[in-house]
Design an enzyme around this catalytic site. Structure first.
Site, PDB file in Angstrom:
ATOM      1  N   MET A  26       6.716   9.872  15.876  1.00  0.00           N
ATOM      2  CA  MET A  26       8.062   9.976  15.310  1.00  0.00           C
ATOM      3  C   MET A  26       8.184  11.267  14.505  1.00  0.00           C
ATOM      4  O   MET A  26       9.068  11.411  13.665  1.00  0.00           O
ATOM      5  CB  MET A  26       8.381   8.754  14.441  1.00  0.00           C
ATOM      6  CG  MET A  26       8.368   7.462  15.264  1.00  0.00           C
ATOM      7  SD  MET A  26       9.380   6.142  14.591  1.00  0.00           S
ATOM      8  CE  MET A  26       8.599   5.880  13.021  1.00  0.00           C
ATOM      9  N   GLY A  27       7.269  12.214  14.750  1.00  0.00           N
ATOM     10  CA  GLY A  27       7.348  13.511  14.082  1.00  0.00           C
ATOM     11  C   GLY A  27       6.780  13.479  12.681  1.00  0.00           C
ATOM     12  O   GLY A  27       6.020  12.575  12.322  1.00  0.00           O
ATOM     13  N   GLU A  31      -2.349  15.847   9.907  1.00  0.00           N
ATOM     14  CA  GLU A  31      -3.664  16.001  10.534  1.00  0.00           C
ATOM     15  C   GLU A  31      -4.026  14.774  11.386  1.00  0.00           C
ATOM     16  O   GLU A  31      -4.684  14.904  12.411  1.00  0.00           O
ATOM     17  CB  GLU A  31      -4.679  16.194   9.412  1.00  0.00           C
ATOM     18  CG  GLU A  31      -5.800  17.174   9.607  1.00  0.00           C
ATOM     19  CD  GLU A  31      -5.641  18.292  10.625  1.00  0.00           C
ATOM     20  OE1 GLU A  31      -6.405  18.261  11.614  1.00  0.00           O
ATOM     21  OE2 GLU A  31      -4.806  19.187  10.463  1.00  0.00           O
ATOM     22  N   HIS A  33      -2.007  12.891  13.205  1.00  0.00           N
ATOM     23  CA  HIS A  33      -1.372  13.055  14.526  1.00  0.00           C
ATOM     24  C   HIS A  33      -2.129  14.105  15.354  1.00  0.00           C
ATOM     25  O   HIS A  33      -2.319  13.933  16.558  1.00  0.00           O
ATOM     26  CB  HIS A  33       0.066  13.541  14.372  1.00  0.00           C
ATOM     27  CG  HIS A  33       1.002  12.560  13.753  1.00  0.00           C
ATOM     28  ND1 HIS A  33       1.547  12.748  12.506  1.00  0.00           N
ATOM     29  CD2 HIS A  33       1.509  11.390  14.221  1.00  0.00           C
ATOM     30  CE1 HIS A  33       2.346  11.742  12.219  1.00  0.00           C
ATOM     31  NE2 HIS A  33       2.341  10.899  13.231  1.00  0.00           N
ATOM     32  N   ASP A 147      -2.204   1.923  12.743  1.00  0.00           N
ATOM     33  CA  ASP A 147      -1.227   0.883  13.092  1.00  0.00           C
ATOM     34  C   ASP A 147      -1.931  -0.104  14.035  1.00  0.00           C
ATOM     35  O   ASP A 147      -1.668  -0.141  15.231  1.00  0.00           O
ATOM     36  CB  ASP A 147      -0.004   1.532  13.761  1.00  0.00           C
ATOM     37  CG  ASP A 147       0.711   2.465  12.805  1.00  0.00           C
ATOM     38  OD1 ASP A 147       1.297   1.991  11.833  1.00  0.00           O
ATOM     39  OD2 ASP A 147       0.649   3.698  13.017  1.00  0.00           O
ATOM     40  N   SER A 182      -0.299   9.246   6.467  1.00  0.00           N
ATOM     41  CA  SER A 182       0.906   8.613   6.983  1.00  0.00           C
ATOM     42  C   SER A 182       2.091   9.491   6.603  1.00  0.00           C
ATOM     43  O   SER A 182       2.100  10.102   5.524  1.00  0.00           O
ATOM     44  CB  SER A 182       1.070   7.225   6.344  1.00  0.00           C
ATOM     45  OG  SER A 182       2.419   6.809   6.420  1.00  0.00           O
TER      46      SER A 182
END
Ligand code: PAF
EC number: 6.3.2.1
Length: 279
Positions: A26-27, A31, A33, A147, A182
């Site tokens: 979701m952009g 780091e 991601h 998640d 997050s």
């Protein structure tokens, strides 16, 4: 890197690719991601990322409008990671008509933990993930263990629908003080950021007690929640579950040493954080 917003153009661009590795996001990339992009690269080629803040998975009182959108900075980061295509649809591209067909996870998995506190969340997630997978048609897709429940629900969905996508789990990326990275960490004030690692410390406390043979899960969960509450948090849950189905372990499961995970969600000020730790 090609930035594509239309589903049709995406299909054209990826046609004939048999080993695509996909990372949906979701952009507001951090780091964590980027570590998913690197893992994707190990499992396939080309690497395709998506950025789409999916309205369907936000409740009416949640942070859809204020969810951090940092598109230009995200593009630069993905370019550095050698991502081949960034799929960044608008809401109109993704939902040109009301999305009436949805995927609803089974209640025992979809309505517990996050699902209990965020009704409809997982239906929003699985619906968009199925649609993204249908657009990208990847061989593998990478999801973070941060998640944990989402990862399991997506994996089960892919298995039950016989989708040709293998779901790869990526380890949680943590700051030096243990806080799981997050996008929502950016909502924390300086004082809250300093307090935030207490969530992970609590999970470690529970894990260590379990490993030391203290198997009263109810008492441990209570103690960990009380400790957080004393420090000013509002915990939604700290819950010890079986890793294979995220159900509470029975005495028999505990005696047999079933693999466990402890999951937590708690609010610090107005920011809701989640984390988990495999025991
Ligand atoms: O984990 C996320 O960022 C989102 O839930 C996902 C998987 C991109 C679906 O919108």
């Amino acid at each position: 890197m090609k930035i594509i917003s239309s589903i049709e153009e995406l299909r054209d661009q990826l046609s004939g690719q048999l080993r695509t590795a996909f990372v949906p996001t979701m952009g507001n990339l951090h780091e964590g991601h980027l570590s998913l992009m690197r893992l994707a690269r190990k499992h396939g080629d080309p690497v395709v990322a998506s950025i789409f803040v999916n309205r369907l998975q936000f409740g009416p009182n949640e942070d859809f409008d204020k969810y951090p959108r940092t598109f230009q900075a995200d593009v630069e980061k993905l370019e550095k990671e050698g991502v081949y295509v960034l799929f960044a649809p608008t809401e109109k591209d993704m939902y040109p008509e009301p999305q009436e067909y949805r995927v609803r996870p089974p209640d025992d998995l979809g309505n517990t933990l996050e699902g209990e506190f965020r009704p409809g969340f997982f239906t929003g997630v699985t619906t968009v993930v199925l649609k993204l997978l249908s657009c990208v048609q990847p061989r593998v897709a990478v999801f973070g263990k941060k998640d944990y429940q989402q990862l399991m629900i997506v994996r089960n969905m892919c298995r039950q629908f016989a989708l040709p996508t293998n779901i790869i789990a990526a380890e949680t990326w943590r700051a030096d003080d243990g806080l799981a990275l997050s996008s929502r960490n950016m909502y924390l004030s300086a004082a809250e950021r300093a307090e935030a690692p207490a969530l992970y410390q609590n999970l470690n406390f529970v894990a260590e007690e379990m490993r030391a043979g203290h198997l009263d899960t109810f008492q441990l969960e209570r103690k960990a929640m009380d400790e957080l509450a004393k420090r000013g948090w509002q915990p939604d849950y700290i819950s010890i579950r079986k890793r294979n189905d995220l159900q509470p372990p029975t005495a028999g499961d505990l005696a047999q040493g079933s693999p466990l995970v402890v999951l937590a969600a708690a609010k610090l000020g107005t920011t809701r954080l989640i984390d988990n730790l495999e025991i």
